[in-house]
Enzyme design. Structure first.
Site, short mmCIF file in Angstrom:
data_model
loop_
_atom_site.label_atom_id
_atom_site.label_comp_id
_atom_site.label_asym_id
_atom_site.label_seq_id
_atom_site.Cartn_x
_atom_site.Cartn_y
_atom_site.Cartn_z
N ASP A 1 0.84 -1.19 0.00
CA ASP A 1 0.00 0.00 0.00
C ASP A 1 0.88 1.24 0.00
OD1 ASP A 1 -2.30 1.47 -0.04
OD2 ASP A 1 -2.71 1.31 2.10
N ILE B 1 0.25 8.84 2.39
CA ILE B 1 1.03 10.03 2.71
C ILE B 1 0.89 10.31 4.20
CG2 ILE B 1 1.36 12.49 2.25
CD1 ILE B 1 0.08 12.03 -0.50
N HIS B 2 2.00 10.54 4.88
CA HIS B 2 2.01 10.80 6.32
C HIS B 2 2.90 12.01 6.60
CE1 HIS B 2 0.26 6.79 7.40
NE2 HIS B 2 0.77 6.50 6.21
N ARG B 3 2.71 12.61 7.78
CA ARG B 3 3.64 13.66 8.18
C ARG B 3 4.86 13.00 8.80
NH1 ARG B 3 0.03 16.18 13.05
NH2 ARG B 3 1.27 15.47 14.84
N GLU C 1 -3.10 1.44 -3.82
CA GLU C 1 -3.55 2.65 -4.51
C GLU C 1 -2.68 3.04 -5.70
OE1 GLU C 1 -3.77 2.28 -1.27
OE2 GLU C 1 -5.78 2.91 -0.66
N GLU D 1 -1.94 21.65 10.21
CA GLU D 1 -2.69 20.57 9.60
C GLU D 1 -3.86 21.12 8.78
OE1 GLU D 1 -2.38 17.53 9.05
OE2 GLU D 1 -0.97 16.66 10.49
#
Length: 495
Positions: free
Chosen positions: A168, A171-173, A236, A292
Site C-alpha cells: 500500500d 502520505i504521512h507527516r 492505490e 494541519e
C-alpha cells in the site's frame, strides 16, 4: 483546457506541462530559508485552502536557491489549484471525481524495472557512510517557526504485509528527528500501513518502508483514497495506473527488501523500528507539530513510531516537493478521491440522481461536501438525504453535507450560499446525527467544547438540505438569460 504538448508521467514532466500554460508556474532565484520563510512566501503566492488570510489560489512555485542546499531546488503548490490538477490529469476540473472513480474501476497493477533503469537511484547515499545526514541531503522545509522540525509532507510511503505480500502507499507527516531517524504520524485506525506496522511489531520485526518524493501527480492523488473504496489489500498505485492507462514503475530498494517509485526525485529507504517511540517535538519543545489541514497548528504527539533511515537515493539535480499543510493542495489531494468515493457509492444506490460532488476547500477536502442532486419525480423527495447518508458512509471523516439542486453550481460557494439563503429553513432542512466518530484533528470535537461530546473525535454530523421541495420546483425557477456566445464580444476573455 489549454492545448499542451508535454506528456505527464513523472514529476519533471508535470513541471514542464505547467510551464506551457500561462499563469500556472513561476520560479525565483531569490535565496530562501527553508525554515518558515519558504512557506511564508507561498502563503501569499498561492496556498489558499484553510490557510489564514491573506492568501490566494495562485501558481505553483519553484525556489531555485534554498539556503543550506545549494544542489537542490524546492517546488511547492504543484496541486494547489483544482484547475491545475485538471491540466495535469488531462480532465476538466469539475470532472476529476468521475475520472478517479473510473480509474478505481479500471485499476492497473504496477510493474518492477531493474535498478539500472531507475532514475530515482542515479545518486545513492548510504547511512553508514561518514557524514551522512538526511537533514543536509533533503531540503525539507518547516511550515512555521513553531514546527517540531523539518517535515516531509509529500512522501509516498510504501510498505508491504510480510504475511500476505499486499502493499500500500499513503502520505504521512514525517519529521526529520536526527541524521538518520524520522518520526511517522498515523491517524488512529485510518491507515493500512499502520496495520502492517503493528503486525510486524507484534512479531518484534522491523517493517521496511520506502518514501518516494516528487512523483507523477496521478500517484499523489490516487494515494489519498481511503476505505471503503480502497479496502485493506488494495494498492492505490493501481489507481494511478488507471488514470494514466499504464502501470506505475517501481524498482527494488538498494538497502531494504521493499520497492520504491522508480522515477521519483528522492527516495528514503528505512525501517520502522519495533517498540521504539520518539516525542515529535524533542528538538524544539514547542508543543507543536506542523499546520494541519483544518487550518490549525497540529499538536506534537508524545510517542510516535520511528523510521531508521538506511539510505537516500535521488535523481541528478533533484527537486524537493513540499506542501503547506492547510493549503488548497491538501484540499485537492484529499478531496478529489473523497468525491470519487461518494459518487461511486451513491450511483450504486440511486443511479443518475447525484450529478456531482465537491469536497469543499473550507473543510480541507475532508470535513465538508456539496452534493448536486436532481429530483425528477415526486418519489425522489427525501432521497437527497439518503444520498447524504451514503456520503457519510463513503467517507467516515466527513462532517457536514450541503445538498443543492441541479441549477446550483456546487463548486461556486456564492451559489451554494445563495441556495442556502433562499431554499433553506434551519428548523426544517437541518438533520443532525450526533455521537459519530469523525476526524481527530477537528478542535471542536472535544468534551471541553461541549458536554454533549463524550470523547475526542466524536462529532455531530449535519445535513443541510438546500434543495427545493419537489412540489414547489416551479416556484423557484432562476431568472433565465438569453444564450449567447460572449467570445464574439470579448474574445480576449475566452481564449
Amino acid at each position: 483546457m489549454s492545448v499542451t504538448k508535454t506528456k505527464v508521467r513523472d514529476f519533471r514532466s508535470a513541471v514542464e506541462r505547467l510551464k506551457e500554460i500561462s499563469g500556472q508556474y513561476i520560479e525565483t532565484d531569490e535565496p530562501v530559508d527553508p525554515h518558515a520563510e519558504l512557506s511564508g512566501v507561498y502563503r501569499h503566492i498561492g496556498a489558499g485552502g484553510t490557510v489564514m488570510r491573506p492568501t490566494q489560489t495562485g501558481p505553483a512555485m519553484m525556489f531555485n536557491h534554498v539556503k543550506g542546499h545549494e544542489d537542490a531546488r524546492v517546488m511547492i503548490g504543484l496541486l494547489a489549484s483544482r484547475e491545475r490538477v485538471g491540466y495535469l490529469l488531462d480532465t476538466p476540473p469539475e470532472r476529476l471525481g468521475f475520472l478517479l472513480n473510473e480509474a478505481v474501476n479500471h485499476a492497473i497493477d504496477p510493474v518492477t524495472i531493474p535498478n539500472e533503469k531507475a532514475k530515482a537511484q542515479e545518486v545513492v547515499h548510504y547511512a553508514d557512510e561518514p557524514g551522512f545526514d538526511i537533514r543536509k541531503l533533503i531540503p525539507a522545509p518547516t511550515n512555521t517557526e513553531e514546527d517540531a522540525g523539518p517535515y516531509i509532507t509529500m512522501g509516498m510511503c510504501y510498505a508491504s504485509d510480510a504475511e500476505t505480500g499486499e502493499s500500500d502507499v499513503t502520505i504521512h507527516r514525517l519529521c526529520l528527528q536526527s541524521k538518520d531517524e524520522m518520526s511517522m504520524y498515523f491517524v488512529p485506525g485510518a491507515r493500512h500501513l499502520d496495520v502492517f506496522r503493528k503486525k510486524a511489531e507484534a512479531e518484534g520485526k522491523p517493517l521496511p518502508i520506502s518514501i518516494s518524493i516528487g512523483v507523477d501527480p496521478a500517484i499523489e492523488i490516487g494515494a489519498c483514497f481511503e476505505p471503503p473504496t480502497t479496502p485493506l489489500g488494495f494498492n492505490e498505485l493501481t489507481i494511478a495506473g488507471g488514470i494514466r492507462k499504464e502501470p506505475v514503475e517501481l524498482t527494488p530498494c538498494v538497502t531494504i527488501d521493499e520497492k520504491a517509485i522508480a522515477n521519483a526525485e528522492y527516495v528514503i529507504e528505512g525501517e520502522l523500528i519495533p517498540n521504539k517511540r520518539v516525542r515529535e517535538d524533542q528538538n524544539t519543545d514547542t508543543g507543536m507539530a506542523m499546520p494541519e489541514f483544518p487550518g490549525y497548528q497540529g499538536i506534537a504527539v508524545q510517542e510516535l513510531p520511528v523510521i531508521k533511515v538506511k539510505a537516500v537515493t535521488h535523481r541528478k539535480n533533484p527537486i524537493m516537493q513540499t506542501v503547506i499543510g492547510p493549503s488548497e493542495e491538501h484540499v485537492n489531494m484529499a478531496g478529489i478521491p473523497t468525491e470519487a468515493s461518494i459518487l461511486q457509492m451513491v450511483e450504486k444506490a440511486m443511479p443518475g440522481k447525484l450529478l456531482n460532488v465537491y469536497a469543499h476547500s473550507a473543510g480541507g477536502g475532508k470535513y465538508m461536501a456539496v452534493l448536486q442532486f436532481k429530483k425528477s419525480q415526486p418519489s425522489d423527495e427525501g432521497r437527497q438525504k439518503q444520498a447524504a447518508m451514503l456520503a457519510f458512509s463513503a467517507f467516515s471523516e466527513l462532517k457536514h453535507v450541503y445538498i443543492v439542486d441541479e441549477d446550483v453550481d456546487p463548486f461556486d460557494s456564492n451559489d451554494v450560499l445563495w441556495a442556502m439563503t433562499t431554499r433553506f429553513q434551519g428548523d426544517v432542512d437541518t438533520s443532525f446525527i450526533p455521537g459519530v466518530r469523525c476526524h481527530p484533528l477537528d478542535p471542536s470535537q472535544t468534551p471541553e467544547y461541549s458536554a454533549t461530546i463524550p470523547a475526542k473525535g466524536i462529532s455531530t454530523k449535519t445535513i443541510f438540505d438546500c434543495t427545493v421541495p419537489f412540489h414547489l420546483k416551479d416556484k423557484f425557477k432562476r431568472a433565465a438569460f438569453k444564450e449567447v456566445d460572449p467570445a464574439r464580444f470579448a474574445p480576449s476573455l475566452f481564449d
